[in-house]
Enzyme design. Structure first.
Site, mmCIF file in Angstrom:
data_model
loop_
_atom_site.group_PDB
_atom_site.id
_atom_site.type_symbol
_atom_site.label_atom_id
_atom_site.label_comp_id
_atom_site.label_asym_id
_atom_site.label_seq_id
_atom_site.Cartn_x
_atom_site.Cartn_y
_atom_site.Cartn_z
ATOM 1 N N ASN A 89 0.801 -1.223 0.000
ATOM 2 C CA ASN A 89 0.000 0.000 0.000
ATOM 3 C C ASN A 89 0.836 1.278 0.000
ATOM 4 O OD1 ASN A 89 -2.446 1.734 1.047
ATOM 5 N ND2 ASN A 89 -0.857 1.946 2.615
ATOM 6 N N TYR A 155 2.581 9.221 -11.796
ATOM 7 C CA TYR A 155 1.741 8.455 -10.856
ATOM 8 C C TYR A 155 0.916 7.431 -11.630
ATOM 9 C CZ TYR A 155 -1.672 7.638 -7.080
ATOM 10 O OH TYR A 155 -2.476 7.059 -6.115
ATOM 11 N N LYS A 159 1.077 3.347 -11.325
ATOM 12 C CA LYS A 159 -0.101 2.569 -10.922
ATOM 13 C C LYS A 159 -0.540 1.591 -12.014
ATOM 14 C CE LYS A 159 -0.657 4.196 -6.729
ATOM 15 N NZ LYS A 159 -0.410 3.302 -5.570
ATOM 16 N N THR A 190 -7.804 10.870 2.503
ATOM 17 C CA THR A 190 -6.627 10.554 3.324
ATOM 18 C C THR A 190 -5.644 11.718 3.216
ATOM 19 O OG1 THR A 190 -5.197 9.610 1.613
ATOM 20 C CG2 THR A 190 -6.837 8.120 2.570
HETATM 21 P P1 NAP Z 1 -1.317 8.309 3.045
HETATM 22 O O1 NAP Z 1 -2.335 8.563 4.090
HETATM 23 O O2 NAP Z 1 -0.321 9.371 2.708
HETATM 24 O O3 NAP Z 1 -0.564 6.947 3.418
HETATM 25 C C1 NAP Z 1 0.574 6.495 2.721
HETATM 26 C C2 NAP Z 1 1.640 6.101 3.729
HETATM 27 O O4 NAP Z 1 2.757 5.539 2.998
HETATM 28 C C3 NAP Z 1 2.171 7.320 4.489
HETATM 29 O O5 NAP Z 1 2.368 7.042 5.845
HETATM 30 C C4 NAP Z 1 3.479 7.582 3.764
HETATM 31 O O6 NAP Z 1 4.418 8.308 4.514
HETATM 32 C C5 NAP Z 1 3.938 6.159 3.525
HETATM 33 N N1 NAP Z 1 5.065 6.097 2.611
HETATM 34 C C6 NAP Z 1 5.446 6.990 1.659
HETATM 35 N N2 NAP Z 1 6.598 6.615 1.082
HETATM 36 C C7 NAP Z 1 6.962 5.450 1.693
HETATM 37 C C8 NAP Z 1 8.075 4.575 1.538
HETATM 38 N N3 NAP Z 1 9.060 4.832 0.668
HETATM 39 N N4 NAP Z 1 8.122 3.458 2.308
HETATM 40 C C9 NAP Z 1 7.151 3.211 3.206
HETATM 41 N N5 NAP Z 1 6.102 4.014 3.424
HETATM 42 C C10 NAP Z 1 6.004 5.118 2.666
HETATM 43 O O7 NAP Z 1 -2.036 7.978 1.656
HETATM 44 P P2 NAP Z 1 -3.195 6.933 1.248
HETATM 45 O O8 NAP Z 1 -4.188 7.685 0.456
HETATM 46 O O9 NAP Z 1 -3.633 6.113 2.398
HETATM 47 O O10 NAP Z 1 -2.367 6.055 0.212
HETATM 48 C C11 NAP Z 1 -2.224 4.663 0.316
HETATM 49 C C12 NAP Z 1 -2.134 4.092 -1.087
HETATM 50 O O11 NAP Z 1 -3.375 4.303 -1.762
HETATM 51 C C13 NAP Z 1 -1.057 4.747 -1.960
HETATM 52 O O12 NAP Z 1 -0.393 3.756 -2.721
HETATM 53 C C14 NAP Z 1 -1.862 5.653 -2.876
HETATM 54 O O13 NAP Z 1 -1.222 5.898 -4.100
HETATM 55 C C15 NAP Z 1 -3.135 4.831 -3.045
HETATM 56 N N6 NAP Z 1 -4.305 5.585 -3.497
HETATM 57 C C16 NAP Z 1 -4.820 6.596 -2.752
HETATM 58 C C17 NAP Z 1 -5.935 7.278 -3.217
HETATM 59 C C18 NAP Z 1 -6.565 8.420 -2.456
HETATM 60 O O14 NAP Z 1 -7.406 9.133 -3.034
HETATM 61 N N7 NAP Z 1 -6.248 8.612 -1.193
HETATM 62 C C19 NAP Z 1 -6.508 6.926 -4.437
HETATM 63 C C20 NAP Z 1 -5.957 5.882 -5.171
HETATM 64 C C21 NAP Z 1 -4.858 5.192 -4.677
HETATM 65 P P3 NAP Z 1 4.596 9.908 4.177
HETATM 66 O O15 NAP Z 1 3.435 10.565 4.832
HETATM 67 O O16 NAP Z 1 5.909 10.237 4.763
HETATM 68 O O17 NAP Z 1 4.575 10.047 2.666
#
Ligand code: NAP
Length: 248
Positions: A89, A155, A159, A190
């Site tokens: 994730n 991005y 993906k 998020t």
């Molecule tokens: P989030 O709340 O920012 O959570 C992502 C977590 O991953 C954060 O704690 C982040 O830390 C951590 N991270 C970043 N780089 C990392 C690394 N190199 N190694 C380990 N951990 C790392 O975002 P989220 O929305 O839950 O995202 C989770 C996944 O869902 C991601 O892959 C994102 O692309 C995907 N996604 C999200 C959405 C959306 O709308 N939210 C939509 C489609 C897909 P930092 O805060 O330091 O970056």
């Protein structure tokens, strides 16, 4: 408690979808190996799980660090036993820029974390799962993995790559007891969206039939379904979870 006696590894579990997934897995009985680059918040995820009566351990993990991934998997197995589930994730949102303005650094960082990070984790998870005769993996892609994404091409590329990895591995390990699926969240509330909240609100109003953002808990439930035996005949699937956005 459908995941009683199961062990799950989650990357990026300090926040957002990763935290919600860790909490949901634990509620369903799994012991959760919580990993993230953010140590304090990762430990907070573990505290939340323990306060709710669940079992979890935190290990700091940067998914671009191949050596650390191996070490975390070994430590996780020492702590809880063989890993049954993995949720890849961890990810970043990336810089907003048109294709001709994307810098080498932004491109490389995006590929390193959002694509290569998933590959590095899958490689170790699958090796461990083959050793212990099976498992189930869910990778987090995005609607941007199914479509182009204006002003955030890297991005979208990363993906799309996650979906390629998911389908390839699903076919490779289908007879070896390992299922590999992906979820493609739409706009989900998020911290990753914090830098673009207004733009995303506008996207929701214009393009999401349900007229709201998704909640991380809603993504977590679908991830748990795909991990579970309830999805025993599903592999290589990429599930859009998007309030209907993919209807066009
Ligand atoms: P989030 O709340 O920012 O959570 C992502 C977590 O991953 C954060 O704690 C982040 O830390 C951590 N991270 C970043 N780089 C990392 C690394 N190199 N190694 C380990 N951990 C790392 O975002 P989220 O929305 O839950 O995202 C989770 C996944 O869902 C991601 O892959 C994102 O692309 C995907 N996604 C999200 C959405 C959306 O709308 N939210 C939509 C489609 C897909 P930092 O805060 O330091 O970056």
């Amino acid at each position: 408690m459908i995941f009683k006696n199961k062990v799950a590894l989650v990357t990026g579990a300090a926040s957002g979808i990763g935290r919600a997934t860790s909490l949901t897995l634990a509620q369903k009985g799994a012991s959760v190996i919580v990993t993230d680059i953010q140590e304090e918040m990762g430990k907070e995820t573990v505290s939340l799980i323990q306060q709710a009566g669940g079992q979890a351990v935190f290990y700091p993990l940067d998914v671009t660090d191949k050596v650390a991934i191996k070490e975390v998997i070994v430590k996780g197995i020492d702590q809880f036993g063989p890993i049954h589930f993995a949720v890849n994730n961890a990810g970043i949102g990336g810089a907003i820029a048109a294709t001709h303005e994307v810098s080498d650094d932004d491109w490389d960082r995006m590929m390193d974390i959002n694509l290569k990070g998933v590959f590095y984790c899958m490689r170790e998870e699958i090796s461990a799962m083959l050793h212990h005769k099976g498992g189930s993996i869910v990778n987090i892609s995005s609607l941007a993995g199914l479509n182009g994404f204006r002003m955030n091409g890297p991005y979208s590329v990363a993906k799309h790559g996650v979906i390629g990895l998911t389908k390839s591995a699903a076919a490779e390990y289908a007879t070896l007891g390992i299922r590999v699926n992906a979820v493609c969240p739409g706009v989900t509330k998020t911290p990753i969206l914090d830098a673009a909240t207004e733009i995303m609100e506008a996207v929701v109003q214009a393009r999401v039939p349900m007229q709201r953002m998704g909640k991380p808990e809603e993504i977590a439930q679908s991830i748990c379904y795909l991990l579970s035996d309830e999805a025993s005949y599903i592999t290589g699937h990429c599930l859009a979870i998007d309030g209907g956005m993919e209807t066009g």
